[in-house]
Scaffold this active site. Sequence first.
Site, PDB file in Angstrom:
ATOM      1  CB  VAL A  89      17.826  37.963  79.205  1.00  0.00           C
ATOM      2  CG1 VAL A  89      16.443  37.496  78.756  1.00  0.00           C
ATOM      3  CG2 VAL A  89      18.305  39.114  78.320  1.00  0.00           C
ATOM      4  CB  SER A  90      17.044  34.106  81.867  1.00  0.00           C
ATOM      5  OG  SER A  90      16.448  33.070  82.624  1.00  0.00           O
ATOM      6  CB  SER A  91      19.639  34.824  86.743  1.00  0.00           C
ATOM      7  OG  SER A  91      18.528  35.200  87.542  1.00  0.00           O
TER       8      SER A  91
END
Length: 332
Positions: free
Chosen positions: A103-105
């Site tokens: 979802v996010s990095s």
Amino acid sequence: MGAPPEPESPEPESPEPEAAAAARAALVREIEESGAFDGEPRWRAAFAAVPRHLFVPYYYASVAGGYERLWGEDPSAARRARWLRGVYTDAPLATRVRDGDLVSSSSQPSLMARMLAELDLHDGQSVLEIGAGTGYNAALLAHRLGGDLVTTVDLEPEIAEAARRHLERAGYHPAVVTGDGARGCPARAPYDRIIATCTLATIPRPWLEQCRPGARILAPLATGLIALSVRDASHAEGRFLHTPAYFVPLRGGTRSGERPRYASSLPRRITQNELFRFLLDLTAGSLDPEEAFALWRREGRPARERFGVTVEGDAVWAWLDSPEGPYAWALG
């Protein structure tokens, strides 16, 4: 297999400061050796000053069957050391995983440095960042410009709130806004620069409307980075950089969705060619793999720099060599 639950305990203020400082200095040297700071010494100073470990208090490492969480408060000294080494490795880090999907990095630091250098920032200019992530990129921008000139937007309230906490702990205070990045942030406009840290399917029209004439937009599109010069609220144009770029898709009003899946009779060595994949992604919905391959071979396997994007009113299209040339494909 699903990812482990998110940690509930607060992030450490400054874990293992001496080890972190040494690891950060080594990372800065590695980025410098890659050439990402060439001609932009202020970005070297920013990366040397901003502690990445405060923005990545935990991350997920890929393991067989799922992800393993590494974090700075682990009771095991060996695992804490492994976490810190990973934080200061020149590599992207998965920071949020939901139902097995990323979802996010936190992006690869050397790629971040190249993108920031390509923004061609000057003192006093205002920047809108699309995709707050961990807040690390916003901190680098705030270090360079001052927090009052930096706005970062994220659709996910929990991501925006985590970025805000990380920034406060590190001593930076840009505006962190929860909202649809495809709509920009009109309350803080106008902007001199817009940088996206998520992959687009097209160029959102509101971004142009929130830019000053002459503004620059830098955003991942397909598997490349498009650099657009904004003439006015209805026109922008530019070419792709040579740099490959892979980011989490933009969520919200202008989605890129999953990367296209292609049924093709072409050999794997062709379909897995990095530049051919760029053309496939850029022309998805317009060309099938065989048509794209015929064009790619006919035009001498063109590199990214030969491609560009034009925004004119409500129309957005990609092109090869020239906006008026024979090869053009609608985006979005």
